[in-house]
Design an enzyme around this catalytic site. Structure first.
Site, PDB file in Angstrom:
ATOM      1  N   LYS A  87      48.062  43.760  53.697  1.00  0.00           N
ATOM      2  CA  LYS A  87      46.783  43.548  53.003  1.00  0.00           C
ATOM      3  C   LYS A  87      46.744  42.101  52.521  1.00  0.00           C
ATOM      4  CE  LYS A  87      44.151  46.012  49.431  1.00  0.00           C
ATOM      5  NZ  LYS A  87      44.217  47.103  48.461  1.00  0.00           N
ATOM      6  N   ARG A 138      37.165  55.827  38.981  1.00  0.00           N
ATOM      7  CA  ARG A 138      35.909  55.220  38.515  1.00  0.00           C
ATOM      8  C   ARG A 138      34.721  56.104  38.833  1.00  0.00           C
ATOM      9  NH1 ARG A 138      37.149  49.719  41.564  1.00  0.00           N
ATOM     10  NH2 ARG A 138      37.732  51.378  42.996  1.00  0.00           N
ATOM     11  N   HIS A 145      41.517  47.861  34.807  1.00  0.00           N
ATOM     12  CA  HIS A 145      42.953  48.183  34.843  1.00  0.00           C
ATOM     13  C   HIS A 145      43.532  48.198  33.416  1.00  0.00           C
ATOM     14  CE1 HIS A 145      42.715  46.040  38.964  1.00  0.00           C
ATOM     15  NE2 HIS A 145      42.917  47.303  39.231  1.00  0.00           N
TER      16      HIS A 145
HETATM   17  O1  PNS Z   1      45.123  49.139  43.778  1.00  0.00           O
HETATM   18  P1  PNS Z   1      45.172  49.900  45.070  1.00  0.00           P
HETATM   19  O2  PNS Z   1      45.231  48.952  46.250  1.00  0.00           O
HETATM   20  O3  PNS Z   1      44.069  50.904  45.185  1.00  0.00           O
HETATM   21  O4  PNS Z   1      46.564  50.723  45.029  1.00  0.00           O
HETATM   22  C1  PNS Z   1      46.941  51.566  46.119  1.00  0.00           C
HETATM   23  C2  PNS Z   1      48.404  52.026  45.960  1.00  0.00           C
HETATM   24  C3  PNS Z   1      49.326  50.842  45.737  1.00  0.00           C
HETATM   25  C4  PNS Z   1      48.529  52.966  44.788  1.00  0.00           C
HETATM   26  C5  PNS Z   1      48.790  52.806  47.253  1.00  0.00           C
HETATM   27  O5  PNS Z   1      48.382  52.058  48.367  1.00  0.00           O
HETATM   28  C6  PNS Z   1      50.284  53.070  47.376  1.00  0.00           C
HETATM   29  O6  PNS Z   1      50.857  53.800  46.605  1.00  0.00           O
HETATM   30  N1  PNS Z   1      50.910  52.433  48.378  1.00  0.00           N
HETATM   31  C7  PNS Z   1      52.350  52.528  48.602  1.00  0.00           C
HETATM   32  C8  PNS Z   1      52.624  53.117  49.980  1.00  0.00           C
HETATM   33  C9  PNS Z   1      52.672  54.613  49.917  1.00  0.00           C
HETATM   34  O7  PNS Z   1      53.455  55.209  49.189  1.00  0.00           O
HETATM   35  N2  PNS Z   1      51.801  55.289  50.698  1.00  0.00           N
HETATM   36  C10 PNS Z   1      51.782  56.726  50.744  1.00  0.00           C
HETATM   37  C11 PNS Z   1      50.682  57.303  49.901  1.00  0.00           C
HETATM   38  S1  PNS Z   1      49.370  57.630  51.015  1.00  0.00           S
END
Ligand code: PNS
Length: 162
Positions: A41, A90, A17
């Site tokens: 989660k 990645r 990150h």
């Molecule tokens: O580090 P992660 O868990 O891979 O991050 C995932 C994240 C936070 C980027 C994604 O889950 C997100 O943006 N969630 C917010 C909910 C949302 O907007 N969902 C619609 C997109 S499918």
């Protein structure tokens, strides 16, 4: 002023990150690194703890802000008046999930929110927060995965749950 949001779980923040944060911070005037508050989660660290860890490990990068958000990323980005999301890729296994999220965000935002992908530096290509927790849980060495500051905090947190 060009700003971007780097959203994620950051449970906990890793060198992978930090690599993306440093590189994105050279591309944008402001980078908002934002922790998703996702009650569905289960996480090792609370949102406040993750924000604190992120603040500490990015304190030397002046144009980085640390924040948290609930709900849809498109709503959060609109509230911040930011139109670019940064995500790290990645490996090919990340691609399908990331592509789906990026396309969904473009659709939901009516084209207002784009996603920019940075390929993770090769030395961090196999690093993940889940792997860090797994290694630490079994007493392994996580010094190649997270900054020194985080190491004991992660170990103590895992021990507190035993
Ligand atoms: O580090 P992660 O868990 O891979 O991050 C995932 C994240 C936070 C980027 C994604 O889950 C997100 O943006 N969630 C917010 C909910 C949302 O907007 N969902 C619609 C997109 S499918």
């Amino acid at each position: 002023m060009k700003a971007a949001i780097y959203p994620g779980s950051f449970d906990p923040v890793t060198f992978g990150h930090i690599d993306i944060i440093k590189r994105a911070a050279t591309i944008f005037d402001t980078l908002i690194v934002s922790v998703l508050n996702n009650e569905r989660k289960s996480s090792l660290f609370s949102v406040d703890e993750r924000v604190k860890l992120l603040r500490e490990v990015t304190k030397d990068i002046p144009n980085v802000e640390i924040d948290s958000f609930d709900g849809l990323l498109v709503d959060y980005a609109a509230k911040k008046d930011v139109h670019v999301v940064v995500r790290g890729l990645r490996a090919i296994t990340d691609f399908e999930y990331e592509l789906q999220n990026a396309q969904t965000n473009r659709l939901l935002s009516k084209g207002e929110l784009d996603t920019m992908f940075l390929t993770t530096s090769l030395e961090y290509a196999y690093l993940s927060s889940s792997a860090v927790k797994e290694i630490a849980r079994f007493g392994g060495d996580i010094s190649a995965c997270v900054p020194k500051y985080e190491e004991q905090i992660i170990i103590d947190k895992l021990n507190s749950l035993k």
